[in-house]
Write a protein that holds these residues in place. Structure first.
Motif, mmCIF file in Angstrom:
data_model
loop_
_atom_site.group_PDB
_atom_site.id
_atom_site.type_symbol
_atom_site.label_atom_id
_atom_site.label_comp_id
_atom_site.label_asym_id
_atom_site.label_seq_id
_atom_site.Cartn_x
_atom_site.Cartn_y
_atom_site.Cartn_z
ATOM 1 N N LEU A 227 72.773 110.264 104.294
ATOM 2 C CA LEU A 227 71.749 110.012 105.302
ATOM 3 C C LEU A 227 70.664 111.087 105.236
ATOM 4 N N ALA A 228 71.077 112.347 105.076
ATOM 5 C CA ALA A 228 70.110 113.449 105.038
ATOM 6 C C ALA A 228 69.169 113.325 103.858
ATOM 7 N N TYR A 229 69.718 113.081 102.661
ATOM 8 C CA TYR A 229 68.811 113.065 101.509
ATOM 9 C C TYR A 229 68.023 111.765 101.391
ATOM 10 N N LEU A 230 68.566 110.657 101.879
ATOM 11 C CA LEU A 230 67.788 109.417 101.838
ATOM 12 C C LEU A 230 66.627 109.467 102.827
ATOM 13 N N LEU A 231 66.870 110.027 103.999
ATOM 14 C CA LEU A 231 65.813 110.113 104.993
ATOM 15 C C LEU A 231 64.755 111.138 104.578
ATOM 16 N N ALA A 232 65.185 112.355 104.277
ATOM 17 C CA ALA A 232 64.227 113.391 103.873
ATOM 18 C C ALA A 232 63.531 113.023 102.572
ATOM 19 N N GLY A 233 64.318 112.552 101.593
ATOM 20 C CA GLY A 233 63.730 112.178 100.317
ATOM 21 C C GLY A 233 62.792 110.995 100.437
ATOM 22 N N GLY A 234 63.181 110.007 101.256
ATOM 23 C CA GLY A 234 62.333 108.826 101.429
ATOM 24 C C GLY A 234 61.006 109.164 102.068
ATOM 25 N N VAL A 235 61.026 109.968 103.141
ATOM 26 C CA VAL A 235 59.780 110.364 103.815
ATOM 27 C C VAL A 235 58.886 111.149 102.868
ATOM 28 N N GLU B 44 67.308 100.293 108.492
ATOM 29 C CA GLU B 44 67.442 99.579 109.763
ATOM 30 C C GLU B 44 67.403 100.518 110.957
ATOM 31 N N LYS B 45 68.161 101.601 110.895
ATOM 32 C CA LYS B 45 68.308 102.455 112.070
ATOM 33 C C LYS B 45 67.154 103.440 112.252
ATOM 34 N N SER B 46 66.537 103.872 111.156
ATOM 35 C CA SER B 46 65.471 104.867 111.284
ATOM 36 C C SER B 46 64.087 104.245 111.407
ATOM 37 N N GLY B 47 63.957 103.006 110.917
ATOM 38 C CA GLY B 47 62.645 102.382 110.915
ATOM 39 C C GLY B 47 61.775 102.825 109.754
ATOM 40 N N LEU C 40 59.636 112.963 109.917
ATOM 41 C CA LEU C 40 61.059 113.307 109.797
ATOM 42 C C LEU C 40 61.723 113.344 111.165
ATOM 43 N N ARG C 41 61.055 113.970 112.114
ATOM 44 C CA ARG C 41 61.601 114.097 113.462
ATOM 45 C C ARG C 41 61.739 112.722 114.123
ATOM 46 N N ASP C 42 60.705 111.892 113.984
ATOM 47 C CA ASP C 42 60.709 110.592 114.647
ATOM 48 C C ASP C 42 61.759 109.652 114.063
ATOM 49 N N HIS C 43 61.884 109.633 112.739
ATOM 50 C CA HIS C 43 62.846 108.723 112.116
ATOM 51 C C HIS C 43 64.283 109.165 112.382
ATOM 52 N N TYR C 44 64.516 110.478 112.426
ATOM 53 C CA TYR C 44 65.864 110.962 112.739
ATOM 54 C C TYR C 44 66.217 110.644 114.192
ATOM 55 N N ARG C 45 65.223 110.784 115.079
ATOM 56 C CA ARG C 45 65.448 110.446 116.477
ATOM 57 C C ARG C 45 65.740 108.960 116.629
ATOM 58 N N ALA C 46 65.056 108.141 115.818
ATOM 59 C CA ALA C 46 65.278 106.697 115.893
ATOM 60 C C ALA C 46 66.719 106.340 115.551
ATOM 61 N N ILE C 47 67.278 107.037 114.601
ATOM 62 C CA ILE C 47 68.685 106.795 114.243
ATOM 63 C C ILE C 47 69.588 107.107 115.433
ATOM 64 N N SER C 48 69.349 108.237 116.068
ATOM 65 C CA SER C 48 70.192 108.625 117.208
ATOM 66 C C SER C 48 70.067 107.627 118.354
ATOM 67 N N GLU C 49 68.887 107.020 118.501
ATOM 68 C CA GLU C 49 68.689 106.066 119.581
ATOM 69 C C GLU C 49 69.237 104.682 119.259
ATOM 70 N N ASN C 50 69.219 104.327 117.974
ATOM 71 C CA ASN C 50 69.633 102.975 117.568
ATOM 72 C C ASN C 50 71.103 102.866 117.196
ATOM 73 N N LEU C 51 71.785 104.001 117.120
ATOM 74 C CA LEU C 51 73.189 103.984 116.722
ATOM 75 C C LEU C 51 74.052 104.482 117.873
ATOM 76 N N PRO C 52 74.773 103.606 118.531
ATOM 77 C CA PRO C 52 75.628 104.031 119.649
ATOM 78 C C PRO C 52 76.666 105.058 119.184
ATOM 79 N N GLY C 53 76.810 106.100 119.958
ATOM 80 C CA GLY C 53 77.794 107.113 119.625
ATOM 81 C C GLY C 53 77.346 108.117 118.589
#
Length: 711
Positions: free
Chosen positions: A76-84, A116-119, A10-23
């Motif tokens: 974004l929250a439920y797709l990421l948390a639910g997907g993981v 795409e953004k979270s990997g 969860l931590r890594d995929h959320y961080r990936a979004i912050s790194e891959n999405l400008p702003g």
């Protein structure tokens, strides 16, 4: 409990979004929502992989209710948390919404974005009901030789028509067949470039009763089964509330993954309770039932010559006859109901059964009708099964058997609502349980008809037993779930109140309401209880409230179409020229005109009803003023609402305070929510209903609104 591996994912995929999405800016509310979902799903039970049994002691600890205001980033929250969590726990993630717009957003934008953004490697598919798909076998029966792919002349003896088809219809069917045969079309009605008329489509689609299932020669290319096979091989299934509820009502796992193998993310959850009530309702026409019941003996006679089970056919004919006798008795019984006497003022009167309890002289006829309907259903399904078994052995009679199978399926489909309706009519809930609303409507068209209707007034019990206690885990979310500051109404209406460990979370809004918006309550003299005076006062106030010197957008929300039209007719011409009124043009056109006016530096005012108070997104200067003409009280004038209100009153309650005010609170918050959509929005909300300051309940309604500056 969450494992360390799940926490890291969860931590890594959320961080990936912050790194891959400008702003990208992490939001505290979004991070909390993600954590609440993960923790709840982390408490889901882990039965053996081949088990579909839910734990008997399911207390709801894997269910969480999250109110996430606009701007939180809920999907974004439920797709990421639910997907993981779904991938980690070997479950399916089932995401449902109430609107087509959100389903399309999830499939076309949100899920591709998260992947795409979270990997996070997720596969997904959109689930639809069987009626959205072509039945190749039916289409080929009507048009084509599948071996050569050459469209043949219509054979009237094989066609599923009650009349001679028009040449244009034959041409359209040939085009469908040609495009499907050469795989230029996938058989999904929604992907056909043009609209397919309902009358034409129903001849080439199918239902579960007429389907040949594994015995169909076109099973391998059937769009419905291909779509269902796809659902079994993806991580995320996107559906709507109606399809999820229909699947649950059929036992679960029929169309969607079984509840025991699913983690649900239910968005727009404030619609769920009422959709569930509609799902468990039933109705049928007396005249139409008599018409098809009269044809059952002819079908049974044809089937009897082929299958070695004469008792099925004989019993089906007897049961159909018993149903007709019972309905004839009901026709006589209804002649004595004074509420159903038509007059010049009411050509289609309705009789609501008081408290859902039939008069004594109607109870036995209702029980007899329910018994006969169940017997008919049992024997018709037996006939259909026997035909299906026979087809496996007699391929040379395939065309005849398939026609019989389709006809038997047609009658099974007809008898199902008959069984559902009379099961409800016969049933009398326990003394402390909510009643079942039952009513009959007299129709004046043709030779006259009666429509029998029934509905539970609450689906809480069904949802608790068939969904929540079976699901591996569930999230219910929406921008507005609390009523008057708490979750009590939602928990009560959905049955979650019986699961003591359900978690409820209200997230903070990312907006600074005290700086971005203001609330104005003009000193009105007229109350909405005097509609004419109230309308006149709205007409008087609107020119003072709307600034026509600035190219800004205003949204005026009404609860009554009549009042909206009267206000539009009464305001000054200068203001009326700026108004885009719901009903005059399609919604998309109104919004396009609204934005066009603003682009041309002209003011624009939208007049809308209830549907404009939810889901309408007008950011920035497209809406800097929301004017609410009247508090959105929905008085229970429908049979279900009236039955429920009477039940509350008989138990010493006040339906206005217990139901009407809490439901109005949700609608009012939704309407006010049209103003601030982004962190840079600004504006004013004006409420033209003095009950919000004069009545005691008005203080509770005001307290539930965002913390705008009060003028």
């Amino acid at each position: 409990m969450l494992t360390d591996i799940e926490k890291n994912l969860l931590r890594d995929h959320y961080r990936a979004i912050s790194e891959n999405l400008p702003g990208f800016r992490p939001r505290a509310a979004q991070r909390r929502m993600l954590a609440e979902i993960a923790n709840a799903f982390g408490r889901c039970s882990m039965p053996p992989a081949d088990s579909e049994q839910a734990p008997e002691d399911n207390s709801g600890d894997s269910i969480v209710v999250v109110e996430g205001p606009t701007g939180v980033g809920k999907s974004l929250a439920y797709l990421l948390a639910g997907g993981v969590m779904a991938k980690s726990r070997g479950k399916k993630l089932v995401v449902t919404s109430a609107t087509i717009a959100l389903q399309e957003q999830l499939v076309n934008r949100d899920l591709p974005f998260v992947i795409e953004k979270s990997g996070l490697p997720l596969t997904f598919a959109l689930a639809k009901g069987r009626g959205r798909y072509l039945c190749p076998y039916r289409l080929y029966q009507l048009t084509a030789d599948t071996a050569q792919g050459e469209l043949l002349a219509m054979d009237p003896s094989m066609a599923l028509w009650e009349r001679k088809p028009e040449q244009a219809e034959i041409d359209a069917l040939r085009e469908l067949a040609d495009e499907f045969y050469y795989r230029r079309w996938n058989g999904d009605r929604d992907t056909w470039a043009e609209n397919i008329p309902d009358d034409l489509w129903r001849r080439v689609t199918n239902d579960r009763h007429g389907c040949l299932k594994a015995g169909c020669p076109n099973r391998a290319e059937c769009p419905f089964y291909l779509a269902r096979d796809t659902l079994e091989n993806v991580d995320v299934v996107v559906a709507n509330h109606d399809l999820m509820l229909a699947d649950v009502s059929m036992g679960g796992g029929v169309i969607l993954p079984a509840p025991e193998q699913s983690l649900y993310c239910i968005d727009e959850a404030h619609h769920l309770a009422k959709k569930a009530v509609n799902q468990f309702a039933a109705e049928h026409s007396l005249a139409q039932a008599m018409a098809w019941l009269d044809k059952v003996p002819a079908l049974a006679t044809r089937v009897q010559t082929l299958i070695d089970k004469p008792e099925l056919c004989a019993n089906a004919m007897d049961a159909a006859g018993a149903c007709m006798e019972s309905l004839t008795e009901w026709l006589w019984l209804l002649q004595g109901v004074t509420e159903l006497e038509a007059n010049s003022d009411n050509l289609e009167p309705s009789w609501l059964v008081e408290d859902g309890v039939l008069p004594e002289h109607m109870k036995i006829p209702a029980a007899n009708m329910a018994l006969s309907a169940r017997a008919l259903y049992k024997n018709l399904t037996g006939m259909a099964d026997a035909i299906g078994a026979l087809r496996k052995d007699k391929q040379q009679d395939a065309v005849l058997l398939d026609k019989l199978n389709a006809d038997a399926g047609f009658f099974v489909g007809k008898v199902e609502p008959l069984v559902a309706l009379w099961d409800l009519y016969e049933r009398e809930p326990d003394e402390n349980a909510p009643p079942i609303a039952k009513w009959v409507t007299r129709r004046a068209d043709g030779k006259g008809d009666y429509i029998f209707s029934a509905s539970p007034v609450s689906a809480a019990g069904s949802l608790a037993a068939n969904l929540w206690r079976r699901a591996s885990g569930a999230l219910l979310t929406s921008a507005t779930l609390r009523s008057l500051g708490n979750f009590d109404l939602l928990l009560s209406q959905t049955g979650l109140k019986w699961l003591p460990d359900v978690q409820c979370v209200a997230l903070d809004s990312p907006f600074n309401f005290s700086e971005q918006g203001e609330l104005y309550l003009p000193p009105l003299h007229a109350t909405p209880k005097d509609p004419a005076a109230h309308t006149r006062e709205i007409i008087d106030w609107l020119p003072r409230l709307v600034d026509l010197s600035q190219p800004l957008g205003t949204l005026v929300l009404f609860t009554s179409r009549r009042q909206m039209q009267e206000v539009a007719e009464g305001i000054p011409a200068e203001l009326r020229q700026c108004v885009q009124m719901q009903g005059e043009l399609p919604k998309a056109v109104l919004l396009a005109n609204h934005y066009a006016a603003l682009k041309e530096q002209r003011p624009s005012v939208l007049f809308g009803l209830d549907s404009f108070s939810e889901g309408l997104d007008l950011p920035g200067e497209a809406c800097v003023h929301v004017i609410i003409a009247k508090l959105p009280f929905a008085m229970p004038d429908d049979p279900v609402g009236r039955t429920l209100s009477r039940w509350i009153e008989k138990r010493g309650g006040n339906p206005f305070i217990e139901l009407t005010v809490p439901e109005a609170s949700i609608k009012l918050v939704q309407a006010v929510g049209r103003l601030i959509r982004t962190e840079s929005d600004y504006g004013r909300v004006t409420i033209l209903d003095n009950r919000i300051v004069r009545q005691q309940y008005g203080k509770r309604l005001l307290a539930s609104l965002p913390a705008f500056r009060r003028l």
